[in-house]
Design a protein around this motif. Structure first.
Motif, PDB file in Angstrom:
ATOM      1  N   GLU A  40     126.522  30.484  40.029  1.00 31.80           N
ATOM      2  CA  GLU A  40     127.466  29.661  39.898  1.00 31.80           C
ATOM      3  C   GLU A  40     128.839  30.439  39.306  1.00 31.80           C
ATOM      4  N   ARG A  41     128.551  31.547  38.280  1.00 31.62           N
ATOM      5  CA  ARG A  41     129.295  32.035  37.581  1.00 31.62           C
ATOM      6  C   ARG A  41     130.158  33.155  38.487  1.00 31.62           C
ATOM      7  N   ILE A  42     129.387  33.437  39.498  1.00 31.00           N
ATOM      8  CA  ILE A  42     129.855  34.219  40.404  1.00 31.00           C
ATOM      9  C   ILE A  42     130.562  33.876  41.721  1.00 31.00           C
ATOM     10  N   ILE A  43     129.999  32.891  42.258  1.00 27.69           N
ATOM     11  CA  ILE A  43     130.332  32.107  43.359  1.00 27.69           C
ATOM     12  C   ILE A  43     130.298  30.609  43.234  1.00 27.69           C
ATOM     13  N   PRO A  44     131.289  30.191  42.603  1.00 30.94           N
ATOM     14  CA  PRO A  44     131.182  28.759  42.045  1.00 30.94           C
ATOM     15  C   PRO A  44     130.897  27.658  43.046  1.00 30.94           C
ATOM     16  N   ASP A  45     131.375  27.966  44.324  1.00 31.51           N
ATOM     17  CA  ASP A  45     130.917  26.940  45.317  1.00 31.51           C
ATOM     18  C   ASP A  45     130.105  27.446  46.349  1.00 31.51           C
ATOM     19  N   PHE A  46     129.034  28.185  45.866  1.00 27.84           N
ATOM     20  CA  PHE A  46     127.746  28.464  46.379  1.00 27.84           C
ATOM     21  C   PHE A  46     127.089  27.695  47.247  1.00 27.84           C
ATOM     22  N   ARG A  47     127.098  26.332  46.876  1.00 30.47           N
ATOM     23  CA  ARG A  47     126.200  25.323  47.340  1.00 30.47           C
ATOM     24  C   ARG A  47     126.824  24.796  48.902  1.00 30.47           C
ATOM     25  N   GLU A  48     128.202  25.249  49.005  1.00 36.34           N
ATOM     26  CA  GLU A  48     128.627  25.238  50.307  1.00 36.34           C
ATOM     27  C   GLU A  48     127.948  25.493  51.393  1.00 36.34           C
ATOM     28  N   ALA A  76     125.476  28.233  51.028  1.00 40.40           N
ATOM     29  CA  ALA A  76     124.129  29.244  50.712  1.00 40.40           C
ATOM     30  C   ALA A  76     122.858  28.524  51.359  1.00 40.40           C
ATOM     31  N   PRO A  77     121.962  29.242  51.906  1.00 47.40           N
ATOM     32  CA  PRO A  77     120.626  28.713  52.539  1.00 47.40           C
ATOM     33  C   PRO A  77     120.071  28.469  51.232  1.00 47.40           C
ATOM     34  N   LEU A  78     119.897  27.252  50.882  1.00 46.00           N
ATOM     35  CA  LEU A  78     119.299  26.595  50.058  1.00 46.00           C
ATOM     36  C   LEU A  78     118.063  25.880  50.355  1.00 46.00           C
ATOM     37  N   GLU A  79     116.920  25.853  50.147  1.00 49.93           N
ATOM     38  CA  GLU A  79     115.828  24.833  50.544  1.00 49.93           C
ATOM     39  C   GLU A  79     115.804  23.449  50.028  1.00 49.93           C
ATOM     40  N   ARG A  80     115.081  23.534  48.656  1.00 46.37           N
ATOM     41  CA  ARG A  80     114.949  22.099  48.143  1.00 46.37           C
ATOM     42  C   ARG A  80     115.378  22.275  46.595  1.00 46.37           C
ATOM     43  N   HIS A  81     116.138  21.397  45.812  1.00 50.90           N
ATOM     44  CA  HIS A  81     116.155  21.303  44.459  1.00 50.90           C
ATOM     45  C   HIS A  81     114.925  21.137  44.000  1.00 50.90           C
ATOM     46  N   ILE A  82     114.734  21.500  42.817  1.00 54.55           N
ATOM     47  CA  ILE A  82     113.580  21.189  42.188  1.00 54.55           C
ATOM     48  C   ILE A  82     113.724  20.132  41.268  1.00 54.55           C
ATOM     49  N   VAL A  83     112.780  18.844  41.431  1.00 46.66           N
ATOM     50  CA  VAL A  83     113.043  17.685  40.568  1.00 46.66           C
ATOM     51  C   VAL A  83     111.604  17.641  39.939  1.00 46.66           C
ATOM     52  N   GLU A  84     110.647  18.655  39.972  1.00 42.94           N
ATOM     53  CA  GLU A  84     109.559  18.359  39.293  1.00 42.94           C
ATOM     54  C   GLU A  84     108.717  19.807  39.040  1.00 42.94           C
ATOM     55  N   GLN A  85     108.402  20.176  37.745  1.00 41.05           N
ATOM     56  CA  GLN A  85     107.776  21.209  37.706  1.00 41.05           C
ATOM     57  C   GLN A  85     106.369  20.799  36.912  1.00 41.05           C
ATOM     58  N   ARG A  86     105.530  21.422  37.746  1.00 42.41           N
ATOM     59  CA  ARG A  86     103.971  21.161  37.254  1.00 42.41           C
ATOM     60  C   ARG A  86     103.261  22.344  36.519  1.00 42.41           C
ATOM     61  N   VAL A  87     102.662  22.216  35.533  1.00 42.98           N
ATOM     62  CA  VAL A  87     102.144  23.436  35.177  1.00 42.98           C
ATOM     63  C   VAL A  87     100.507  23.170  35.003  1.00 42.98           C
ATOM     64  N   TRP A  88      99.630  24.112  35.846  1.00 39.90           N
ATOM     65  CA  TRP A  88      98.275  23.423  36.081  1.00 39.90           C
ATOM     66  C   TRP A  88      97.658  24.678  35.475  1.00 39.90           C
ATOM     67  N   MET A  89      96.330  24.115  34.434  1.00 38.48           N
ATOM     68  CA  MET A  89      95.628  24.866  33.957  1.00 38.48           C
ATOM     69  C   MET A  89      94.318  24.756  34.942  1.00 38.48           C
ATOM     70  N   LEU A  90      93.891  25.827  35.623  1.00 38.23           N
ATOM     71  CA  LEU A  90      92.637  26.031  36.478  1.00 38.23           C
ATOM     72  C   LEU A  90      91.571  26.342  35.858  1.00 38.23           C
ATOM     73  N   THR A  91      90.243  25.427  36.083  1.00 43.39           N
ATOM     74  CA  THR A  91      89.070  26.287  36.213  1.00 43.39           C
ATOM     75  C   THR A  91      88.643  26.474  37.446  1.00 43.39           C
ATOM     76  N   ASP A  92      87.417  26.672  37.758  1.00 47.56           N
ATOM     77  CA  ASP A  92      87.052  26.999  39.094  1.00 47.56           C
ATOM     78  C   ASP A  92      86.960  25.672  39.940  1.00 47.56           C
ATOM     79  N   LYS A  93      86.567  24.658  39.245  1.00 44.64           N
ATOM     80  CA  LYS A  93      86.696  23.219  39.960  1.00 44.64           C
ATOM     81  C   LYS A  93      87.637  22.228  39.665  1.00 44.64           C
ATOM     82  N   SER A  94      88.200  22.645  38.592  1.00 45.93           N
ATOM     83  CA  SER A  94      89.252  21.420  38.195  1.00 45.93           C
ATOM     84  C   SER A  94      90.631  21.890  37.707  1.00 45.93           C
TER      85      SER A  94
END
Lengths: 94, 433
Positions: B55-63, B65-83
């Protein structure tokens, strides 16, 4: 077809026939003096142990990541270059 | 070619395109060279785009730019083999009219960015590998040698945005070869699904996206992590570990990725998808201590080529763009003042970088790589212990809760010891300070 070959099959490459961009400098060195991490670190499985105990390198599926160059840097046994302009992997998505 | 440019930019990733765009907008005669058949053809990222830097380089990039999805949720998962044990953060505030992050597909995004560079007036040439830097008798960089016939091109300054491998900077002696302990190798796949399936499966609306960061036993004791990002009609999934850890043996990069895809918590997310691309890429993860010299006589280095990645916060392309912008602004200012691009004048670029979030953030986490190398057990031990604790406490099996608590505490002490636990906590906090 191994699993990694199935993966690579999805990719788009422009092959530069006859111009491998990575070369093993001294193939004999690989046979005797190396644990051959290239055979299990390369994400495209370009390096395969052959019957003589050396390494067969096929760069056709190369993803141009640079991993092999780094793991071989102490042995300095790779000549690593990018493919010629426009050739090699051409990511559709990246 | 005898034409002389104000600046040559090597590479058309986010760093190179940011630099080329800003310089072209600033009225400079700019040449950008890219080795792929199109910008993005050689580039790989997860990928999350942070809006602020662009945005500091191209302020209107949203018009456009090929953007996919805006992120509304962040998940951090700690995995073990089964859980897995997860921490989610979701907020409707991420549905701001100007969202702060998006999933993107780099081959498309980089092409778009480079179109902007052309529109700003720069000359962009693809299919061209820069083989070496041209230097004068005093060692000052005065241009580049390409793999095209008669391919020597001269410029007042060369901006190295040639990516993590930056063999150009290495061959010129500006930096050392990458170190396997400071470099991560990521293997990634693109899985296609219908948009409605993605939305239902990830509990998101049209255009909304989710980003997962995955740690735990999935890396098999290696320093590393995995990710899952939702795009409009595809899901990016990948896993990255230190090259030095891969070199010690164990599973291959694609073996780890296949294991991740088969994990019971992950598999249903990809069910029925069509895999359309497999990629791999390196990430410079040495942090602040591994940053090479960033400028010299007639040259500056930006983005991944300069190792500008904050691996703790998964930031890289934003730092690439900011460094490209700062380098460009430095060159523009020197031109205006009629000063040459000597090392002492280009030192302004480093000063600007030091004064920005890029170096400030990297400095903050400078202890992190050493902490992780000395404490690989955090990647497996704690996810396992926490999953075991959750499993014990949540299972209803006739055993009283007090006894269960004791079992949990005992498991922690047996596996790591009291001093080990306290020591890990202290070292972890120190590394974050």
């Amino acid at each position: 077809m191994s699993k990694v070959e199935e993966k690579l099959f999805q990719n788009r490459y422009l092959l530069d026939e006859g111009n491998a961009h990575i070369r093993i400098k001294n193939p004999d060195f690989c046979k005797t003096s190396c644990a051959q991490p290239c055979t299990f670190c390369c994400p495209a499985a370009c390096y395969v142990k052959n019957e003589e105990g050396g390494i067969d390198l096929t760069t056709d599926g190369c993803l141009e990541c640079g991993t092999c160059r780094i793991i071989c840097k102490d042995n300095n046994n790779l000549e690593w270059d990018y493919p010629r302009g426009g050739f090699g992997i051409s990511f559709k998505f990246g | 070619m005898t034409e002389r440019f104000d600046a040559i930019v090597v590479g058309a990733g986010p760093a190179g395109s940011a630099a080329a765009y800003v310089m072209a907008k600033g009225g400079l005669n700019v040449l950008q060279l890219e080795r792929g058949e199109y910008p993005g053809a050689k580039n790989v990222q997860g990928a999350i785009l942070y809006s602020d830097a662009l945005e500091r380089i191209i302020p209107d990039f949203r018009e456009d730019a090929p953007l996919e999805r805006h992120i509304v949720e962040q998940r951090v998962w700690m995995l073990t083999d089964k859980s897995h044990i997860g921490f989610d953060y979701r907020s409707d505030e991420f549905n701001d009219p100007k969202p702060d992050r998006y999933s993107i597909i780099r081959a498309q995004f980089d092409r778009w960015f480079c179109t902007k560079v052309k529109q700003a007036g720069a000359l962009v040439i693809c299919d061209t590998v820069v083989k070496a830097l041209i230097r004068d008798g005093q060692g000052k960089v005065i241009g580049v040698k390409t793999d095209r016939e008669g391919g020597d091109i001269l410029a007042d300054v060369v901006i190295l945005a040639d990516g993590v491998n930056s063999t150009l900077a290495r061959d010129a002696g500006f930096r050392k070869e990458l170190d396997g302990d400071n470099t991560a190798l990521v293997a990634k796949e693109m899985h296609f699904l219908r948009p409605e399936v993605i939305q239902n499966r990830f509990n998101i609306g049209e255009k909304e996206g989710v980003a997962f960061e995955l740690v735990g036993t999935l890396t098999r004791g290696k320093i590393g992590m995995g990710f899952i990002y939702t795009n409009l009609e595809s899901v990016s999934i990948g896993i990255g570990c230190m090259v030095g850890d891969f070199a010690k043996g164990g599973l291959t990069p694609y073996g780890l990725l296949d294991e991740l895809k088969a994990h019971p918590s992950v598999k249903p997310l990809l069910a029925g998808s069509e895999m359309k691309e497999y990629s791999a890429h390196l990430i410079p993860e040495g942090g602040f201590k591994a940053i090479p010299q960033t400028y010299g006589d007639g040259w500056v280095v930006v983005g991944d080529s300069a190792g500008l990645v904050n691996s703790i916060h998964r930031e890289g392309s934003n730092m690439a763009m900011t460094s490209g912008q700062l380098a460009a602004q430095t060159v523009i200012a020197l031109k205006k003042e009629g000063k040459p691009c000597t090392a002492s004048n280009l030192a302004r670029y480093k000063a600007a970088l030091d004064d920005s979030y890029v170096i400030k953030d990297m400095k903050k986490y400078q202890g992190m790589p050493d902490f992780l190398h000395g404490n690989r057990h955090v990647f497996t031990l704690y996810p396992e212990l926490m999953a075991q604790a959750a499993g014990t406490m949540l299972r209803v099996d006739g055993l009283d809760k007090k006894t269960k608590e004791k079992q949990v505490t005992r498991a922690f002490r047996e596996r790591r010891g009291l001093f080990g636990l306290v020591g890990d906590a202290i070292k972890f906090v120190r590394a974050f300070r």
